[in-house]
Design an enzyme around this catalytic site. Structure first.
Site, PDB file in Angstrom:
ATOM      1  N   ARG A  82      48.379  41.937  46.090  1.00 32.99           N
ATOM      2  CA  ARG A  82      48.014  43.354  46.090  1.00 32.99           C
ATOM      3  C   ARG A  82      47.578  43.832  47.477  1.00 32.99           C
ATOM      4  NH1 ARG A  82      50.555  42.320  42.685  1.00 32.99           N
ATOM      5  NH2 ARG A  82      50.224  42.401  40.438  1.00 32.99           N
ATOM      6  N   SER A 131      44.886  49.151  36.694  1.00 31.78           N
ATOM      7  CA  SER A 131      43.814  48.169  36.885  1.00 31.78           C
ATOM      8  C   SER A 131      42.904  48.625  38.022  1.00 31.78           C
ATOM      9  CB  SER A 131      44.408  46.795  37.218  1.00 31.78           C
ATOM     10  OG  SER A 131      45.185  46.316  36.143  1.00 31.78           O
ATOM     11  N   GLU A 188      41.011  47.893  43.293  1.00 32.36           N
ATOM     12  CA  GLU A 188      42.428  47.845  43.637  1.00 32.36           C
ATOM     13  C   GLU A 188      42.907  49.168  44.224  1.00 32.36           C
ATOM     14  OE1 GLU A 188      46.605  47.150  41.262  1.00 32.36           O
ATOM     15  OE2 GLU A 188      44.975  45.729  40.953  1.00 32.36           O
TER      16      GLU A 188
END
Length: 350
Positions: free
Chosen positions: A167, A244, A342
């Site tokens: 990520r 998320s 995130e």
């Protein structure tokens, strides 16, 4: 290129969370040339600039953004090269990601089918190294064309130069490089890549490593994502999120051993290089006492997925970040593990 400088539009209307204060100025760019021209103007004048495409991975502060917000609305993709069964497809930065996946599946191009249903645009995917259900874009990115604000030129990044991590990429947390287009290297094949995610394999009724028709993989992924409130649906308040909110923490071998000691069990985890373990953030959140549907004023944890923080309406970014802080601190108090957000935080912090 259109300029909406006479009004101060609310950024809440341009994000999937429905949160965020006003923009100083809103400009829409429909091509790579228009994107570059607007960025050059902002660089020349020193005006703050925020790039926004799908608004699905960003949390904007209640004060909004004082400078220019550039909406990336370039679109389209085409096959630019073929080498046997390998196919290179160039996609404009502003092209909707799930439309790209849908159409590549229809063409019989394998490589991104398990990333179906992810909101946002093609240009955002390498920034975040977007991934789901055993696939991520670092596996298929051939090149990324960017405008370099420091050098004042367009350049092309190789996958190695992108420095992809979980990520993360060289493009994240910096405004130096502006993505103009991405070339994906896919494979002309009517079947999916080997199914690498246990939950997806079970949904498809195949063993891990098995392969299925592309359309079957896409539909199974969409079904799983809908069940978690991860496919945008205006009738479902659980989808008013950024997906998320926290990444799965990556722990050293020693830190993972300490976590096992604290929990007296084996937390769900996936091994990585050099002995590190990627641990399920959802598992940690739930074991720290934050269940699905947990509510704090006008914001809540999704009733379908512990990792998604939702804003059904009537709240503020401050409310959302207060909930995120409560969860982060609760997990740290219980397990000594720090969860990290995130999405990109704009004019706010956690």
């Amino acid at each position: 290129m259109s300029d909406n400088s006479l009004a101060r539009p609310a950024l809440a209307d341009l994000t999937t969370l429905g949160l965020g204060g006003p923009a100083g100025r809103l400009v829409t760019a429909g091509s790579a040339d228009e994107i570059t021209a607007c960025v050059q103007d902002a660089t020349r004048t020193g005006e703050p600039l925020l790039l926004l495409s799908g608004g699905s991975n960003v949390v904007v502060g209640d004060a909004g953004f004082p400078g220019t917000v550039l909406l990336i609305r370039s679109s389209g993709f085409d096959v630019i090269a073929e080498d046997g069964d390998d196919v290179s497809v160039r996609a404009a930065a502003g092209h909707p990601w799930d439309d790209f996946v849908l159409r590549t599946v229809a063409e019989g191009f394998s490589g991104v089918e398990c990333m179906s249903g992810i909101p946002g645009t093609c240009g955002a995917t390498p920034i975040q190294n977007v991934g789901a259900y055993g696939q991520d874009v670092s596996q298929v990115v051939e090149s990324v064309t960017v405008y370099d604000r420091t050098e004042g030129e367009v350049r092309t990044f190789t996958p190695e130069e992108c420095r992809f991590e979980y990520r993360h990429s060289v493009f994240k947390y910096t405004d130096r490089w502006v993505v103009l287009d991405v070339v994906f290297r896919l494979r002309r094949d009517g079947k999916s890549g080997p199914v690498a995610y246990a939950e997806l394999a079970r949904a498809l009724g195949v063993a891990e490593g098995g392969r299925v028709p592309l359309a079957d993989a896409r539909e199974a992924v969409l079904g799983l994502r809908r069940g978690k409130g991860m496919v945008l649906d205006p009738t479902d308040p659980d989808t008013r999120s950024v997906g998320s909110f926290f990444t799965n923490p990556v722990l050293s071998a020693a830190a993972y051993t300490e976590l096992r000691r604290r929990t007296d069990t084996d937390p769900p985890a996936w091994p990585g290089a050099d002995g590190v373990m990627k641990v399920s953030a959802a598992w940690l959140i739930e074991r720290a006492g934050f269940t699905k549907g947990y509510t704090r004023g006008p914001v809540a944890i999704s009733s379908k997925h512990t990792l998604a923080l939702t804003h059904p309406g009537g709240g503020t970014t401050h409310d959302l970040l207060a909930l995120a802080e409560e969860i982060r601190d609760g997990v740290h108090d219980h397990f000594g593990v720090t969860l990290r957000p995130e999405p990109v935080l704009v004019n706010c912090e956690l």
